[in-house]
Design an enzyme around this catalytic site. Structure first.
Site, mmCIF file in Angstrom:
data_model
loop_
_atom_site.group_PDB
_atom_site.id
_atom_site.type_symbol
_atom_site.label_atom_id
_atom_site.label_comp_id
_atom_site.label_asym_id
_atom_site.label_seq_id
_atom_site.Cartn_x
_atom_site.Cartn_y
_atom_site.Cartn_z
ATOM 1 N N SER A 46 0.860 -1.187 0.000
ATOM 2 C CA SER A 46 0.000 0.000 0.000
ATOM 3 C C SER A 46 0.890 1.228 0.000
ATOM 4 C CB SER A 46 -0.902 -0.001 1.235
ATOM 5 O OG SER A 46 -1.871 1.031 1.162
ATOM 6 N N GLU A 47 0.732 2.106 -1.014
ATOM 7 C CA GLU A 47 1.726 3.172 -1.169
ATOM 8 C C GLU A 47 1.702 4.213 -0.066
ATOM 9 O OE1 GLU A 47 -1.304 4.575 -4.444
ATOM 10 O OE2 GLU A 47 -0.649 2.670 -3.619
ATOM 11 N N ASN A 48 0.678 4.165 0.805
ATOM 12 C CA ASN A 48 0.697 5.099 1.935
ATOM 13 C C ASN A 48 1.643 4.637 3.042
ATOM 14 O OD1 ASN A 48 -1.312 3.028 2.306
ATOM 15 N ND2 ASN A 48 -2.046 4.128 4.103
#
Length: 218
Positions: A46-48
């Site tokens: 998840s790029e967060n």
């Protein structure tokens, strides 16, 4: 509509291989996590800021500190790793993501992708899509075939592009298509539709694979 999205997500999950590092975009692609076979172990990025993303949680079972990049509450696996945004995008830009699954506003026969803005409308920004489609080894677009009857698969995109020649595969409720140098090849057709219907719903000429088969169900 929900059944069609589930069909697309379930078929997309079949493209993911044991050991893959995978990024799932917001919206329909997040549903793919719910259909990973028990014998296939993938790492969802998840790029967060973490790896080890799992399925969305039901209301009342949320953890306030665990959300995906779309702001939805999710679960994480016991092996999850949490890190800052710089590390997250280093993973993407460093070529460590095997596949990304994204939605789209438009895809064309050259594999160009438009999935971040409609001119004149307010948007939050491109997010990680620009990095994902050039950093991931395989780009899968999972989406409904049309938008209110309008073509989303075109001869040429007319919305601002996210990236050029980046899409490898398109999966919709109607079928499974691969982008090739010659155009879009229809590899699987769902039994609910005819060749005439999927062609009519597509804004460019489809190449019919000589090995065309029924679209696999979950």
């Amino acid at each position: 509509m929900a059944d069609l999205k589930a069909r697309i997500a379930a078929r997309t999950a079949k493209e993911l291989k044991d050991g893959d590092v995978v990024n799932l975009g917001i919206g329909l692609p997040t549903l793919v996590a719910n259909y990973i076979p028990d014998d296939v172990h993938i790492v969802i990025h998840s790029e967060n800021g973490f790896t080890g993303l799992s399925e969305e949680v039901k209301e009342g079972d949320e953890h306030p500190d665990v959300i995906n990049s779309g702001g939805c509450f999710v679960r994480h696996t016991p092996e999850a790793n949490f890190f800052d945004t710089a590390m997250s995008f280093s993973i993407i830009r460093g070529g460590h993501v095997d596949a990304t699954v994204l939605g789209a506003m438009q895809v064309d026969e050259k594999g160009n992708l438009a999935n971040w803005i409609i001119p004149g409308k307010m948007v939050a920004g491109m997010g990680g899509a620009m990095d994902l489609v050039v950093g991931a080894r395989k780009v899968i677009i999972s989406m409904l075939h049309t938008q209110k009857g309008k073509h989303k698969i075109l001869k040429e995109c007319n919305l601002p592009l996210t990236a050029v020649k980046c899409v490898d595969m398109i999966i919709t409720e109607m079928g499974v298509m691969e982008i090739t140098d010659d155009g879009i090849v229809l590899k699987e057709l769902h039994p609910d539709f005819t060749l005439e219907e999927i062609q009519e719903a597509t804004g460019c000429e489809l190449i019919i694979s000589p090995d065309l088969k029924p679209m696999e169900e979950a």
